[in-house]
Write a protein that holds these residues in place. Sequence first.
Motif, PDB file in Angstrom:
ATOM      1  N   ALA A   1      -3.535  -3.381 -23.822  1.00  0.00           N
ATOM      2  CA  ALA A   1      -4.527  -2.303 -23.764  1.00  0.00           C
ATOM      3  C   ALA A   1      -4.441  -1.481 -22.480  1.00  0.00           C
ATOM      4  O   ALA A   1      -5.148  -0.476 -22.338  1.00  0.00           O
ATOM      5  N   ALA A   2      -3.595  -1.871 -21.550  1.00  0.00           N
ATOM      6  CA  ALA A   2      -3.577  -1.253 -20.222  1.00  0.00           C
ATOM      7  C   ALA A   2      -3.167   0.217 -20.262  1.00  0.00           C
ATOM      8  O   ALA A   2      -2.380   0.644 -21.111  1.00  0.00           O
ATOM      9  N   GLU A   3      -3.723   0.979 -19.315  1.00  0.00           N
ATOM     10  CA  GLU A   3      -3.369   2.381 -19.138  1.00  0.00           C
ATOM     11  C   GLU A   3      -2.235   2.497 -18.126  1.00  0.00           C
ATOM     12  O   GLU A   3      -2.200   1.776 -17.139  1.00  0.00           O
ATOM     13  N   ARG A   4      -1.345   3.433 -18.371  1.00  0.00           N
ATOM     14  CA  ARG A   4      -0.144   3.593 -17.548  1.00  0.00           C
ATOM     15  C   ARG A   4      -0.300   4.782 -16.609  1.00  0.00           C
ATOM     16  O   ARG A   4      -0.674   5.868 -17.029  1.00  0.00           O
ATOM     17  N   GLU A   5      -0.037   4.547 -15.335  1.00  0.00           N
ATOM     18  CA  GLU A   5      -0.017   5.618 -14.331  1.00  0.00           C
ATOM     19  C   GLU A   5       1.401   5.686 -13.743  1.00  0.00           C
ATOM     20  O   GLU A   5       2.023   4.648 -13.493  1.00  0.00           O
ATOM     21  N   VAL A   6       1.899   6.904 -13.550  1.00  0.00           N
ATOM     22  CA  VAL A   6       3.236   7.092 -12.989  1.00  0.00           C
ATOM     23  C   VAL A   6       3.107   7.830 -11.659  1.00  0.00           C
ATOM     24  O   VAL A   6       2.448   8.878 -11.591  1.00  0.00           O
ATOM     25  N   ILE A   7       3.704   7.279 -10.609  1.00  0.00           N
ATOM     26  CA  ILE A   7       3.664   7.928  -9.303  1.00  0.00           C
ATOM     27  C   ILE A   7       5.085   8.065  -8.758  1.00  0.00           C
ATOM     28  O   ILE A   7       5.959   7.250  -9.062  1.00  0.00           O
TER      29      ILE A   7
ATOM     30  N   ALA B   1       8.445   5.641   0.353  1.00  0.00           N
ATOM     31  CA  ALA B   1       7.062   5.232   0.587  1.00  0.00           C
ATOM     32  C   ALA B   1       6.198   5.691  -0.585  1.00  0.00           C
ATOM     33  O   ALA B   1       6.214   6.869  -0.950  1.00  0.00           O
ATOM     34  N   LEU B   2       5.447   4.759  -1.152  1.00  0.00           N
ATOM     35  CA  LEU B   2       4.511   5.095  -2.224  1.00  0.00           C
ATOM     36  C   LEU B   2       3.168   5.550  -1.678  1.00  0.00           C
ATOM     37  O   LEU B   2       2.474   6.338  -2.311  1.00  0.00           O
ATOM     38  N   ASN B   3       2.786   5.045  -0.514  1.00  0.00           N
ATOM     39  CA  ASN B   3       1.509   5.423   0.100  1.00  0.00           C
ATOM     40  C   ASN B   3       1.666   6.578   1.080  1.00  0.00           C
ATOM     41  O   ASN B   3       1.126   7.647   0.873  1.00  0.00           O
TER      42      ASN B   3
ATOM     43  N   ALA C   1      -1.732   8.571  -4.421  1.00  0.00           N
ATOM     44  CA  ALA C   1      -1.948   7.128  -4.559  1.00  0.00           C
ATOM     45  C   ALA C   1      -2.266   6.488  -3.219  1.00  0.00           C
ATOM     46  O   ALA C   1      -3.016   5.508  -3.144  1.00  0.00           O
ATOM     47  N   GLY C   2      -1.705   7.028  -2.132  1.00  0.00           N
ATOM     48  CA  GLY C   2      -1.931   6.470  -0.807  1.00  0.00           C
ATOM     49  C   GLY C   2      -3.037   7.149  -0.033  1.00  0.00           C
ATOM     50  O   GLY C   2      -3.312   6.772   1.107  1.00  0.00           O
ATOM     51  N   SER C   3      -3.703   8.119  -0.658  1.00  0.00           N
ATOM     52  CA  SER C   3      -4.682   8.899   0.106  1.00  0.00           C
ATOM     53  C   SER C   3      -5.923   8.100   0.481  1.00  0.00           C
ATOM     54  O   SER C   3      -6.655   8.485   1.384  1.00  0.00           O
ATOM     55  N   THR C   4      -6.175   6.973  -0.208  1.00  0.00           N
ATOM     56  CA  THR C   4      -7.331   6.147   0.152  1.00  0.00           C
ATOM     57  C   THR C   4      -6.975   5.046   1.141  1.00  0.00           C
ATOM     58  O   THR C   4      -7.832   4.234   1.498  1.00  0.00           O
ATOM     59  N   ALA C   5      -5.715   5.009   1.565  1.00  0.00           N
ATOM     60  CA  ALA C   5      -5.271   3.963   2.491  1.00  0.00           C
ATOM     61  C   ALA C   5      -5.359   4.473   3.931  1.00  0.00           C
ATOM     62  O   ALA C   5      -6.416   4.869   4.400  1.00  0.00           O
TER      63      ALA C   5
END
Length: 251
Positions: free
Chosen positions: A84-90, A109-111, A149-153
């Motif tokens: 059931a999982a939703e897929r996110e692509v970064i 770097a992903l973040n 994706a890294g903006s909250t880190a």
Amino acid sequence: MKIAFAASRAAVAQTARAALIGRYDDVPLEEADVIVALGGDGFMLQTLHDTQHLDAPVYGMNRGTIGFLMNIYGESDLVERLQAAEREVINPLSMTATHVDGSTSRALALNEVALLRAGPQAAKLQITVDGRLRMQELVCDGALVATPAGSTAYNYSAHGPILPIGSDVLALTAMAAFRPRRWRGALLPKKARVRFDVLEPEKRPVMADADGNSHRDVVSVEIVSDPEIEHAILFDPGHGLEERLISEQFT
């Protein structure tokens, strides 16, 4: 569904891996339909980097601290959750750093990619975007370029903006800027090519850090988003990155 389980070295993560393998078996990473990462956000980033050559998406379960990129841990209904999982692509940032001795190094770097002072004095950085000089001199403890994706880190800790997933922008944020004193950074198109040149590198040494992968004594760093590399992450329905980024702004 063939599942590969990966876990951090933490005892709680290793215990979880053993319990899950006992229920669902385990296959090598190269044979998996999905990879389940057990740990914290740091381990999730490591897993995504280590498996970027594979087609299998990664589903994280939190056995660490904050777990922004992770789902809640549970053993009993894992297959149903994966289905059931939703897929996110970064897409990651690609960093090319040139060092004092003339050598170069590269990292993804992903973040975020961050430039940080490596001595007692503030760093002096010059910023160029797409070949155009945008800031002659930024005196600061450091500066970073962050993905949504890294903006909250690290970016958020440095008072940078939270970026919605899919916004196709990057955040350029300064840490403890001394001059210009009130400069709060910039939002840039995702396709922008950012270059930092280090002024007075011998007197004011600077290191570059890409998701915890450190490169010392840099004199220039170029950063660009790499659309050719895609990282697929799975989230429980209603708890994807989009929802987490919105929720973070109201906590």
